[in-house]
Scaffold this motif. Structure first.
Motif, short mmCIF file in Angstrom:
data_model
loop_
_atom_site.label_atom_id
_atom_site.label_comp_id
_atom_site.label_asym_id
_atom_site.label_seq_id
_atom_site.Cartn_x
_atom_site.Cartn_y
_atom_site.Cartn_z
N ASP A 101 0.94 2.60 3.78
CA ASP A 101 0.09 3.66 3.23
C ASP A 101 0.92 4.94 3.03
O ASP A 101 0.48 6.05 3.34
N HIS B 298 0.84 -1.20 0.00
CA HIS B 298 0.00 0.00 0.00
C HIS B 298 0.87 1.25 0.00
O HIS B 298 1.26 1.77 1.04
N LYS C 106 -9.01 -1.42 -6.27
CA LYS C 106 -9.18 -0.54 -5.12
C LYS C 106 -10.27 0.49 -5.40
O LYS C 106 -10.31 1.07 -6.48
N HIS D 18 -6.11 -0.49 5.49
CA HIS D 18 -5.72 0.28 6.70
C HIS D 18 -6.81 0.34 7.78
O HIS D 18 -7.26 1.41 8.16
N HIS E 185 1.58 5.16 -2.13
CA HIS E 185 1.11 6.18 -3.08
C HIS E 185 2.31 6.95 -3.60
O HIS E 185 2.63 8.03 -3.12
ZN LIG Z 1 -3.76 4.74 0.90
#
Ligand SMILES: [Zn+2]
Length: 466
Positions: free
Chosen positions: A314, A61, A150, A241, A63
Motif C-alpha cells: 500500500d 497495491h 477497486k 489491507h 499508489h
Molecule cells: Zn491503498
C-alpha cells in the motif's frame, strides 16, 4: 541466440519447496533448474552461494503517480524502490493522478508504463460513486487489460469518491460478469466519520486519536456488508489491507461457505503497532490505522494459515513535509506510508524469522498467490521453466537497519526507521536483466532504465490461489 545466464550455488525457494539448484536463464525466461550447470555454456555467471534464489516479489497495491512531479512518486522512482526491495512486478491502484476509471484513462496509463516504468506493471481499474461512473466502463476497462477493480467503501480521498452500499451492490453485479476480483477499501463510512467527529469533540489530536477514531470494528462492519453482497451477486470480492481479526474471521467463515473472497494485508499491520504510531506520529499514519499489539497478534494466525492470500505495501509517497504536519495534530498528516522497498525483507523477518513460517509459504504470499489471482501466473510469481526470469537473490542472515535515507523511492522516509531487520535483498533480476545489484564490492547499483518495465496484460485467467 538469447543470452544465457547461470545462477549457481544458491538455495532455490519456490512456492512448493526449497532445494539446492542452479538456475539457467535464456534471454527473458527461465530455461532450466538443474543440480549442476557446469556443462552449460553461459555469457554470465552469478554466484549465489549462501543466498536464497526466489521469484521476484509482486506488490499488488501501490499508489504511484504519473506524470511524475516533485511531490509525486512516479513509475520510475517507485519502481526503483521496488527493484531495491526485490519486487519485480507491481499492480498499480486506480486511485492516483489521473484517476483510472475509464478505458481511455487505463489505455493512457498503459502507454505511460512503456515510457517510465522499470518494473513490470499490471493495472487496477477504479469504480467511484457520487455520481456513480458510467457502468459501461467496467467491461471496457476489463477489455483494455485491467486485472481487477477497486472501490472505496469510505471516503478518504476527494478525487476518488466512495461508493455507497447501493452503488457497491450494483457494481458487484457488473464486476461479477467480468470474472475479475473486486478489491475494496472496506471501512464503514458512517463509523469513520463518527469516529473523527468524536475525536474532534474531545479535542484530541494526539497520534492515538487516529487509531481510536477507526478501531477494527469499522473494518469488520464494512467487510460484513461486502461479504453479504458477494454472496448475493456471485462477485469475487477482495478485501484490501485488512487489519481486523474479527473481519478476518468473517472472511474465513465466508470462504468456507463457498463465497468467492480473497484478502490481503500489509507489513505495517504485522510488524508495527500503536507504539510506533505514538513514536513516528504522522509518518506512521495510515488507513486502516496501526493496531495495538494484542490485535496484531490476533491477525497473525490468519497470515500463517494463509487465510490472507498475500502481503502488499500500500505504498503511498507523501513528502516528509506532508507527514511532518502530523507532529502537533495527527489528523493533519495524510493517510498512507511508503513501504515498497521494505515490503519483502520486513515481511521475511517478521514471518520467517520471528513466526516460523516456511519459506515456500513466504514465496506464495509475496509472489505466487497474487500472480494467480491477477491472471499473471505462471508467467509471474514462480520459478519454473518458461516463466519470466524474475529472480531475487536474498541473504537470509544479513542484519541491517532501516534508514529513510537509503530508500530508492522518491520520498526518503520510512515508518520502520531505525528498526533492525535480518534478511536483505542483494540482487534483483527482472526478465533476465539485473535491475538492482549490491553483490559487487562497491556501492549498490540501480541499473534499470526507465521504460524497460512492461505492461502486463492479464493472460492466464484469474484464479483463486493454490
Ligand atoms: Zn491503498
Amino acid at each position: 541466440m538469447p543470452r544465457t545466464i547461470v545462477i549457481t550455488g544458491g538455495t532455490v525457494v519456490t512456492d512448493t519447496g526449497e532445494f539446492r539448484a542452479d538456475l539457467v536463464i535464456k534471454g527473458e525466461q527461465i530455461a532450466g533448474i538443474v543440480a549442476d550447470s557446469s556443462d552449460i555454456e553461459f555469457a554470465d555467471r552469478i554466484d549465489a552461494t549462501g543466498l536464497l534464489v526466489m521469484p521476484g516479489g509482486i506488490d499488488p497495491h501501490t499508489h504511484f503517480r504519473e506524470p511524475e512531479e516533485f511531490t509525486k512518486e512516479g513509475f520510475t522512482t517507485g519502481g526503483a524502490g521496488a527493484a531495491a526491495g526485490g519486487i519485480t512486478t507491481v499492480i498499480e491502484m486506480p486511485q492516483a493522478d489521473p484517476t483510472t476509471i475509464t478505458a481511455p484513462q487505463l489505455k493512457a496509463k498503459i502507454e505511460q508504463v512503456g515510457k517510465t516504468s522499470i518494473v513490470d506493471m499490471a493495472l487496477w481499474g477504479g469504480i467511484v460513486g457520487q455520481p456513480l461512473q458510467d457502468p459501461e466502463e467496467i467491461a471496457a476497462m476489463a477489455d483494455a487489460g485491467a486485472v481487477a477493480f477497486k472501490s472505496f467503501m469510505a471516503s478518504t480521498s476527494p478525487s476518488f469518491p466512495a461508493v455507497n452500499d447501493d452503488q457497491l451492490f450494483h457494481s458487484m453485479k457488473l464486476v461479477a460478469e467480468t470474472g475479475l476480483p473486486y478489491g475494496l477499501h472496506a471501512e464503514n463510512d458512517t463509523l469513520v466519520k463518527a469516529g473523527i467527529a468524536r475525536m474532534r469533540k474531545e479535542g484530541r489530536t494526539d497520534p492515538l486519536a487516529h487509531a481510536d477514531s477507526v478501531p477494527p470494528l469499522v473494518e469488520t462492519a464494512a467487510v460484513n456488508t461486502a461479504l453479504l453482497f458477494a454472496q448475493e451477486t456471485g462477485c469475487w470480492v477482495h478485501i484490501c489491507h485488512c487489519a481486523s481479526s474479527s473481519a478476518l474471521r468473517l472472511i474465513a467463515e465466508a470462504r468456507a461457505r463457498g463465497i468467492m473472497v480473497t484478502v490481503e494485508t500489509c507489513p505495517q499491520y504485522l510488524a508495527l503497532n500503536t507504539t510506533d504510531l505514538v513514536a513516528r506520529k504522522g509518518f506512521a499514519r495510515c488507513e486502516p490505522a496501526l493496531r495495538d499489539q494484542e490485535e496484531v497478534d490476533l491477525i497473525w494466525p490468519y497470515v500463517l494459515d494463509e487465510t490472507i492470500d498475500y502481503i502488499c505495501s500500500d505504498h503511498c509517497a507523501f513528502t516528509a513535509e506532508q507527514k511532518q504536519a502530523g507532529e502537533k495534530n495527527i489528523f493533519n498528516a495524510p493517510n498512507g506510508i511508503s513501504g515498497i522497498q521494505t515490503l519483502l525483507p520486513v515481511f521475511y523477518d517478521a514471518a520467517v524469522n520471528r513466526r516460523g513460517m516456511n519459506r515456500s509459504q513466504f514465496v506464495r504470499q509475496i509472489a505466487t498467490n497474487a500472480a494467480q489471482m491477477y491472471g499473471l501466473y505462471p508467467r509471474k510469481g514462480t520459478l519454473a521453466v518458461g516463466s519470466d526470469a524474475d529472480v531475487v537473490l536474498f541473504d537470509p542472515g544479513e542484519e541491517w537497519i532501516v534508514r529513510g535515507e537509503d530508500m530508492r523511492h522518491k520520498q526518503q522516509w520510512s515508518a520502520w526507521e531505525g528498526k533492525e531487520v535480518t534478511g536483505r535483498v542483494r540482487r534483483t533480476i527482472r526478465r533476465g536483466e539485473t535491475i538492482y545489484d549490491e553483490t559487487g564490492s562497491g556501492e549498490a547499483l540501480m541499473l534499470a532504465q526507465p521504460g524497460s518495465g512492461k505492461f502486463l496484460p492479464r493472460g492466464y485467467g484469474a484464479q483463486l490461489p493454490g
